[in-house]
Design a protein around this motif. Sequence first.
Motif, short mmCIF file in Angstrom:
data_model
loop_
_atom_site.label_atom_id
_atom_site.label_comp_id
_atom_site.label_asym_id
_atom_site.label_seq_id
_atom_site.Cartn_x
_atom_site.Cartn_y
_atom_site.Cartn_z
N SER A 1 0.81 -1.22 0.00
CA SER A 1 0.00 0.00 0.00
C SER A 1 0.85 1.27 0.00
N THR B 1 -4.16 -2.69 -5.04
CA THR B 1 -5.06 -2.77 -3.89
C THR B 1 -4.64 -3.90 -2.97
N ASN B 2 -5.24 -3.90 -1.78
CA ASN B 2 -4.81 -4.84 -0.76
C ASN B 2 -5.01 -6.30 -1.15
#
Lengths: 262, 314
Positions: free
Chosen positions: B162, B173-174
Motif C-alpha cells: 500500500s 489494492t490490498n
Amino acid sequence: MTEPDRCAVAISNVSKVFNQGKPNEVHAIEDISLSIGEGTFVSLIGPSGCGKSTLLRLIAALTHPTRGDVGVNDKSADQARLDRDYGMAFQTSGLFKWRSVAENVELPLQLMGWSKTDRKARAAEMLDLVKLDEFGDHYPHELSGGMRQRVAIARALSFRPSLLLMDEPFGALDEMTREHMQTELLDIWNKTGKTIVFVTHSIPEAVFLSQRVIVMSPRPGRIASDIRIDLGERSFETREASAFFEKVTEVREALRFEESQP
Amino acid sequence: MTARDEMAREIRRHERTEATRRTLRRIGVFVVFLVILALAYTGYKAFGQSLDDAQTDWPMIGRVLPRTDDLTMPPVSDIISEFTQPPQRNSDKPLAAFIAEAALFTMREAVLGFAFGVIFGLGIAVVLLRSKWIEQGVTPYLVASQTVPLVAIAPIVIIWGSTSLDWLPFEWTNWMSVSLIAAYLTFFPVAMNGIRGLRSADPAAMELMRSYAATRRQTLVKLQLPASVPYLFAAFKIAATAAIVGAIVGEISGGVRGGLGRLILDFASRYTTGPSRLYATVIGAALLGLIAIGLVTAAEYLVLSKRKEEPLAL
C-alpha cells in the motif's frame, strides 16, 4: 562398387578413456583409425562393451576423444555437429510423446528455424519415404515399435544431413519387423545416397546391410577386421545366398578370433 | 473412413465414458464419506449428551475430548439450515450468499497468487537447472522460507504493497498484496517439483537435442518443460490448496475485508451468539479448496490424456 575419394568420416589414432585417473578408469577405445568414404554403408559390430557406441558418439561429437582426431566432412566433429551434418537414430526411438508423429519429424526443422509451411511439406515428404504418410496426426503411443523407429529415421533424415548415424536402431524389434526394416533402410539408402554408420550386434544384419563391416575387439575397443561385403543389389534371395552365408561366417570367425585373444 | 479410424474412434468414445464413470464414482464416494462424517459427528454428540443427561462424571468428554453441548458442537441440522438464514438483522440476504461472495473474493486472490507462485516457482526451477551447485546452495533457503510463519510476513507485505507500489500503471489494492502472500506458499511446491520434472527428460532425448546443436533455451522449451508437465500438475494440486490457505491467512493477518478470512474472523468473534455460522463458513472454505483441486485435476486430465500419461501420484 568403388568408393569415392572424399571421406565422410576420418578417425585417426583415437583413444577414449572414461574416468581417467580414477579407480574406475575405463579404456573404452584404443588407437582406432578409420576412414569412411562418402555414400558408404558401414556397420560397426562387436561384443557388448567393445566401444562401438562410444565410437559412434565420438563421430557425433556427443563425447570427445582423449587422444587423436575425429573429422567429419573435412571439418572437426564438433563443427560438423554445429553445422548439422549428421542425423542420429538410437535403439529407443526417443520420440517426444507430447508431439504427433508429424510434429516429431518437424522437431529438428523447427530448431533450425524453418517456416511452418516448409516444415509441414518436408515432414509429409519424409513420412512418405518411410511409408507412414497416413500416420502424421497419430501420437507415438499409437504406433508399433517398428513404426516408431521409422518415424525416428524420418526425423533423422528430415533436414537432409549427409551422414546418418544409427545406434542399434532395430535392436528392440522382433525378427520379422527387423528384416522388413532392414530392407526399407537399404531402400532409403539407395534413394538418398547418404553415408550410413550403423552400430549393431547382429551379424546377419551387418552383412545384409553393409558394404563394409568393421569388427571390433572387446575392451579396450580396437578394430579387429575390416571386411568388405560385395553382395550387389540386396533382395529377399540375398539372405539365402551362399555368398551371404560365407560373409556371415567370415564375420563370425573374426569375432570369435578376437574373443579368444587374451 | 477406414475400419482402423472407426476402431480408434470407438476406443476414444469408450475412454471418455470410462472417464465420466470414474468422475461420477469419485463424487459418489465423496458424498458417502460426507454422510458418514455427519453421522459420526451426530453420534458422538448424542453419546456425550446422554452421558451429560445421566449426570455421570465421565472424565473424557469435556476434559480430553471436545465438549458436546450445542455451543461447541452445533447440531448438523443447525449448520445446514444456517446457510439459508440471514446472518445480519437488517438484511434478509442468506448466509450462503455471503459465503459465496466472500469465496469469490478469496478465489480471485488465490488464482492470482497461484499464477504468481507458478511463474516465480518455475523461474526458480529454471535457474536451479543451470547447475547442481546453484541447486545445492539455494535449496536450503527455499526450504527455510517455508518455515517463516505467514502471519509474520502478511502485515509487511500489505504495508509494502500500500505504500511502495504507487509507481505501477494501475492501482495496487490490498487484495493483490494478499495474492503475493498466497504466492509465498505456492511457489515452493512448483519450484521443487519443477526442478525434478525438468531433470526428468529422457537422457537419450537430451542427447538428441545436442545432436541437433539445439540451444539451451530450445532444449528447455521443446524438451525439458514438456517433460516436466506431469510433475508440475502434481505440484499444482498442492499449490492450488496452498493458495487458498495463503489467501485466507493473508486476509486475516493483513486485515483485508471482503473474503472468507474476514468472514471467519467476524463469525469467530461473535461465536457465542451463533456457532453454526462459523461452521458453515469453514465448510464453504473447504468446498472452495475442493473446487480448486477439481479444476487442476480436470486440466491435468485434458493435458495428459492426449499423450497417454498417468498423473503422478502425490
